[in-house]
Design an enzyme around this catalytic site. Structure first.
Site, PDB file in Angstrom:
ATOM      1  N   LEU A   1      22.297  32.657  44.096  1.00  0.00           N
ATOM      2  CA  LEU A   1      21.698  32.575  42.764  1.00  0.00           C
ATOM      3  C   LEU A   1      22.271  31.403  41.994  1.00  0.00           C
ATOM      4  CD1 LEU A   1      21.734  36.334  41.791  1.00  0.00           C
ATOM      5  CD2 LEU A   1      19.720  34.915  42.077  1.00  0.00           C
ATOM      6  N   GLY A   2      23.515  31.134  42.228  1.00  0.00           N
ATOM      7  CA  GLY A   2      24.136  30.042  41.504  1.00  0.00           C
ATOM      8  C   GLY A   2      25.616  30.011  41.791  1.00  0.00           C
ATOM      9  N   THR A   3      26.225  28.909  41.428  1.00  0.00           N
ATOM     10  CA  THR A   3      27.660  28.784  41.608  1.00  0.00           C
ATOM     11  C   THR A   3      28.286  28.607  40.244  1.00  0.00           C
ATOM     12  OG1 THR A   3      27.199  27.661  43.659  1.00  0.00           O
ATOM     13  CG2 THR A   3      29.460  27.544  42.853  1.00  0.00           C
ATOM     14  N   GLY A   4      29.185  29.496  39.944  1.00  0.00           N
ATOM     15  CA  GLY A   4      29.842  29.424  38.644  1.00  0.00           C
ATOM     16  C   GLY A   4      31.263  28.960  38.817  1.00  0.00           C
TER      17      GLY A   4
ATOM     18  N   PHE B   1      33.808  30.664  38.864  1.00  0.00           N
ATOM     19  CA  PHE B   1      34.675  31.582  39.606  1.00  0.00           C
ATOM     20  C   PHE B   1      34.220  31.790  41.033  1.00  0.00           C
ATOM     21  CE2 PHE B   1      35.245  32.725  35.157  1.00  0.00           C
ATOM     22  CZ  PHE B   1      36.604  32.506  35.058  1.00  0.00           C
ATOM     23  N   GLY B   2      33.063  31.350  41.300  1.00  0.00           N
ATOM     24  CA  GLY B   2      32.621  31.518  42.671  1.00  0.00           C
ATOM     25  C   GLY B   2      31.109  31.578  42.751  1.00  0.00           C
TER      26      GLY B   2
ATOM     27  N   LYS C   1      29.102  38.644  43.174  1.00  0.00           N
ATOM     28  CA  LYS C   1      29.889  37.452  42.880  1.00  0.00           C
ATOM     29  C   LYS C   1      31.113  37.450  43.784  1.00  0.00           C
ATOM     30  CE  LYS C   1      30.100  35.761  38.739  1.00  0.00           C
ATOM     31  NZ  LYS C   1      30.399  35.484  37.318  1.00  0.00           N
TER      32      LYS C   1
ATOM     33  N   ASP D   1      35.081  34.221  27.762  1.00  0.00           N
ATOM     34  CA  ASP D   1      34.327  33.091  28.312  1.00  0.00           C
ATOM     35  C   ASP D   1      32.864  33.165  27.890  1.00  0.00           C
ATOM     36  OD1 ASP D   1      34.074  30.707  29.588  1.00  0.00           O
ATOM     37  OD2 ASP D   1      34.059  31.537  31.620  1.00  0.00           O
TER      38      ASP D   1
ATOM     39  N   VAL E   1      27.415  33.265  43.446  1.00  0.00           N
ATOM     40  CA  VAL E   1      26.746  34.523  43.138  1.00  0.00           C
ATOM     41  C   VAL E   1      25.519  34.644  44.038  1.00  0.00           C
ATOM     42  CG1 VAL E   1      25.690  35.922  41.343  1.00  0.00           C
ATOM     43  CG2 VAL E   1      27.521  34.334  40.768  1.00  0.00           C
TER      44      VAL E   1
HETATM   45  N1  ADP Z   1      23.902  39.603  37.447  1.00  0.00           N
HETATM   46  C1  ADP Z   1      23.246  38.481  37.740  1.00  0.00           C
HETATM   47  N2  ADP Z   1      21.944  38.508  37.967  1.00  0.00           N
HETATM   48  C2  ADP Z   1      21.261  37.373  38.262  1.00  0.00           C
HETATM   49  N3  ADP Z   1      21.814  36.164  38.349  1.00  0.00           N
HETATM   50  C3  ADP Z   1      23.138  36.062  38.115  1.00  0.00           C
HETATM   51  C4  ADP Z   1      23.916  37.209  37.830  1.00  0.00           C
HETATM   52  N4  ADP Z   1      25.190  36.811  37.677  1.00  0.00           N
HETATM   53  C5  ADP Z   1      25.200  35.485  37.866  1.00  0.00           C
HETATM   54  N5  ADP Z   1      23.969  35.015  38.150  1.00  0.00           N
HETATM   55  C6  ADP Z   1      23.571  33.635  38.436  1.00  0.00           C
HETATM   56  O1  ADP Z   1      24.644  32.978  39.087  1.00  0.00           O
HETATM   57  C7  ADP Z   1      25.005  31.817  38.406  1.00  0.00           C
HETATM   58  C8  ADP Z   1      26.507  31.667  38.384  1.00  0.00           C
HETATM   59  O2  ADP Z   1      27.068  32.762  37.718  1.00  0.00           O
HETATM   60  P1  ADP Z   1      28.487  32.752  37.081  1.00  0.00           P
HETATM   61  O3  ADP Z   1      29.485  32.710  38.173  1.00  0.00           O
HETATM   62  O4  ADP Z   1      28.543  33.860  36.137  1.00  0.00           O
HETATM   63  O5  ADP Z   1      28.471  31.350  36.380  1.00  0.00           O
HETATM   64  P2  ADP Z   1      29.622  30.803  35.446  1.00  0.00           P
HETATM   65  O6  ADP Z   1      30.915  31.100  36.128  1.00  0.00           O
HETATM   66  O7  ADP Z   1      29.310  29.343  35.384  1.00  0.00           O
HETATM   67  O8  ADP Z   1      29.448  31.527  34.208  1.00  0.00           O
HETATM   68  C9  ADP Z   1      24.451  31.989  37.038  1.00  0.00           C
HETATM   69  O9  ADP Z   1      24.053  30.755  36.536  1.00  0.00           O
HETATM   70  C10 ADP Z   1      23.268  32.883  37.223  1.00  0.00           C
HETATM   71  O10 ADP Z   1      22.103  32.121  37.428  1.00  0.00           O
END
Ligand code: ADP
Ligand code: NAG
Ligand code: NAG
Ligand code: NAG
Ligand code: NAG
Ligand code: NAG
Length: 669
Positions: A349-352, A354-355, A372, A468, A357
């Site tokens: 879904l994405g990389t934040g 912390f790691g 995550k 955060d 997702v």
């Molecule tokens: N519960 C969730 N449901 C759907 N998408 C999520 C969820 N949690 C995180 N994501 C996706 O994963 C990406 C990275 O999440 P996250 O690690 O929380 O980012 P960051 O650390 O930059 O805040 C987010 O941009 C979001 O698109």
């Protein structure tokens, strides 16, 4: 075909019914002219094969010409001598057929003869009857008590019946040492036999030896026996054999015979070769195959074990005693692995900060989840951290992303959240988003987040600090409600660090100035970040952006707009005209209010909610006494436009940033 050959052979023999000289030698049967019946054949290689793999059959092979054994004047049997080389090749090494016999009979065929242990010589009724006129030397490989066989590997002299006149275990007396050596008839090895009859002494002797061994001087069997009553005037010499239920091939490789004299020596080098020992080969295949089979099974086992170990390791988890309490919130790594299809890139879904997702579907409940993966080496603080996030997970608020549970592995923590189909808010704000949100949607999100944060700060038995807050940590559910995600994670990184060091985690642009000095998160640092969030949602910009080669600090810019008396200028142009000026103004002012560098000057989240709901009127800023002096601060950093989380280091960094801020401030206006 074979029958035709036999017939012609017989016919030829009959037509040339002259009495043979009784002197012949076959070093090979290639060009031999024998009288065959039953299974007996001459192979192309020059072997006389008495039996093949057909069961319960007899076979005979006779020298075609009759031999006049008797002295016509006194009826005594002449001396004779014969030698032949044979080999018995059984299908199974330890199990032979029935053996064969060298035979001297009155006719070239033996009518009524039976297979099996009768060796093609006799049958039940005529066995032992003197009217048979049959003399034989048997090479018997089956012990038959009926005929008083001594063992299953013997040589015997038979007269008219299968009960031997004399017999001995197969073997020979070595010339040099005079010791008896056993021979195994069914060994498949070629052996030579000498049968000698002394017509004067009336003595028969049988000698056996492995091929290539010279004729032993002491015979295996010797028997005083007058053959005169047994033999007729003319007799035929040959071989007889039979098969039982086991396949055994009986071969004669060479043969010579002489009446009244010594049979010609066989030239052993001229003998035909025995066929490749198929049956033995089969056995060899088994013996050589067995290690392969074992190896095969072993390697399969090794693979299986390796697979199990790998699987175990692959799905290995870390579970400590204290985690018992949280077992309802504990997920199996394997389930998460299956849910996310092995953490495939397609599910990312994405990389934040912390790691990564991943999206997933729990196989059991069919619920969508977001997993995550946080790599986390230290176990310090893990206990408190898990306790905290579980307790937060227990609190259920419509503006908080529910934590469903967690899983721990070596060096890794996995957090399982409710899946938010609309992703994170930042996607709708910056960099020419594919889809933007209308003002009413944004306002709803803002209020939702305010409620959520206010609940964390005050609505729960303990104060929970998010640490955060930023657009990328606000997730949108299916109804586009804003939900707080990622809470508490910053703390995980705080834990275990030396309290003396001012190591702080947060995101540049959202961090209250005091946090860099005190390294402590408080509700007012959250409020500060919330202020930055309000501005970014309304303005559609990051807290710090590079714009025309200048760092643009959002707070500063909004403040300047306000200072000019047109705060609405700061709004996101993407909003168009569809917005309520009063609300936009309120949110921008509130954003400024929360962004004051003096923590005590910031409102609490409860107040923020009240302002947003209109329960508390936000007075004019000027009347609040806010002036530029309220923001001498704020916007340090300025280097990064990414809005990424990363730690930076206390005082040193702060002083650096102040100078940047100062320069920005001085140059900005
Ligand atoms: N519960 C969730 N449901 C759907 N998408 C999520 C969820 N949690 C995180 N994501 C996706 O994963 C990406 C990275 O999440 P996250 O690690 O929380 O980012 P960051 O650390 O930059 O805040 C987010 O941009 C979001 O698109
Ligand atoms: C086979 O034997 C018969 C009779 O003894 C004889 O006439 C014939 O010539 C022989 N054939 C060969 C090829 O030796
Ligand atoms: C064995 O030999 C006989 C006679 O030659 C033949 O008819 C039969 O087909 C042979 N059997 C096999 C299995 O070779
Ligand atoms: C046959 O027997 C007679 C009388 O005993 C003897 O003289 C003769 O030599 C014998 N013939 C042979 C070929 O042995
Ligand atoms: C045994 O063999 C004789 C010929 O030697 C024959 O006449 C008789 O019928 C046979 N008996 C059986 C039971 O086959
Ligand atoms: C031997 O066989 C003959 C004819 O085949 C028969 O008359 C005689 O009775 C038999 N003798 C014995 C002891 O069986």
């Amino acid at each position: 075909m074979f029958l035709v050959i036999v017939l012609t052979v017989t016919l030829l023999a009959n037509t040339a019914a002259s009495h043979g000289t009784g002197d012949f030698t076959y070093s090979s049967f290639k060009t031999a002219n024998l009288s065959l019946d039953g299974l007996a054949v001459l192979t192309g290689d020059g072997l006389l094969r008495l039996t093949n793999v057909t069961k319960q059959k007899v076979s005979h092979a006779f020298y075609p010409d009759p031999i006049a054994f008797k002295n016509s004047s006194n009826g005594a049997v002449h001396s004779f001598s014969t030698t032949f080389v044979f080999a018995i090749i059984p299908e199974y090494p330890a199990l032979g057929g029935h053996g064969f016999a060298f035979v001297i009979a009155p006719r070239r065929e033996i009518p009524g003869a039976r297979p099996n242990f009768f060796l093609g010589l006799f049958n039940e009724t005529n066995n032992g009857n003197a009217t048979n006129h049959i003399f034989a030397v048997e090479f018997d490989t089956v012990q038959n008590n009926e005929f008083r066989d001594i063992n299953d590997n013997h040589v015997g002299i038979d007269v008219n019946g299968l009960t031997s006149a004399k017999s001995s275990p197969a073997g020979y007396i070595e010339n040099s040492v005079q010791g008896f050596r056993n021979l195994n008839l069914i060994s498949g090895k070629a052996m030579q036999v000498w049968v000698d009859y002394d017509g004067v002494q009336k003595k028969i002797s049988v000698t056996l030896a492995p091929v290539n061994v010279n004729k032993p001087s002491i015979p295996l069997l010797s028997l005083s026996c007058n053959l005169s009553p047994i033999f007729k005037e003319t007799m035929y010499v040959g071989f007889s054999s039979s098969t039982g239920s086991l396949y055994t091939s009986h071969y004669i490789l060479g043969w010579s015979f002489k009446l009244n004299g010594q049979a010609q020596r066989l030239d052993l080098s001229q003998l035909p070769r025995l066929p490749h020992r198929k049956k033995k080969q089969k056995y060899n295949l088994l013996t050589t195959g067995l290690p392969f089979i074992c190896l095969f099974i072993l390697s399969i086992l090794v693979f299986a074990v390796a697979y199990v170990i790998r699987r175990r390791r692959k799905f290995a988890e870390v579970l400590e005693d204290w985690e018992r309490d949280y077992s309802p919130h504990r997920f199996k790594y394997k389930d998460l692995y299956v849910a996310t299809k092995g953490f495939r890139d397609e599910e990312l879904l994405g990389t934040g900060g912390f790691g990564r997702v991943y999206r997933g579907v729990l196989p059991t409940m069919k619920t969508e989840i977001a997993v995550k993966r946080i790599s986390h080496e230290s176990r310090q603080g893990m206990r408190e951290f898990i306790a905290e996030i579980i307790s937060i997970g227990r609190l259920c608020h419509r503006n908080i992303v529910t934590l469903l549970g967690y899983c721990r592995r070596k060096g890794e923590l996995l957090l399982v959240y409710e899946y938010m189909p609309n992703g994170s808010l930042d996607k709708y704000l910056y960099n020419q988003p594919k889809m933007t949100l209308s003002w009413s949607q944004r306002f709803r999100v803002i209020k939702g987040v305010a409620y959520g944060l206010s609940y964390l700060h005050e609505g729960w038995e303990q104060v929970v600090i998010h640490r955060d807050i930023k657009a990328s940590n606000i997730l949108l559910d299916s109804e586009l409600n804003g939900r707080l995600g990622d809470f508490g994670l910053a703390k995980l990184y705080d834990h275990g660090t030396d309290p003396q060091s001012t190591h702080v985690v947060g995101t540049l642009g959202y961090m209250a100035p005091e946090s860099t000095r005190m390294a402590r998160a408080t509700t007012s640092t959250d409020v500060y970040a919330f202020g930055a969030f309000l501005l970014e949602v309304t303005c559609g910009r990051r807290p710090i952006e590079v714009w025309k080669d200048n760092d643009v600090i959002l707070v500063e810019w909004v403040f300047s707009c306000w200072d000019k008396g047109d705060i609405l200028e700061a709004r996101d142009p993407n909003l168009g005209t569809d917005f309520l000026a009063k609300e936009v103004e309120l949110v921008l002012q509130l954003g400024l209010l929360c962004s004051q560098s003096q923590p005590t000057a910031r409102p609490s989240m409860r107040q923020v909610v009240q302002y947003l709901e209109g329960d508390l009127a936000l007075e004019e800023f000027s009347s609040l006494g806010i002036s530029r002096s309220g923001f001498p601060f704020a916007c340090h950093e300025g280097f990064s436009t990414s809005g990424r989380s990363y730690p930076f280091y206390g005082d040193n960094a702060f002083s650096q940033m102040s100078s940047v801020a100062n320069s920005v401030l001085s140059g900005g206006r």
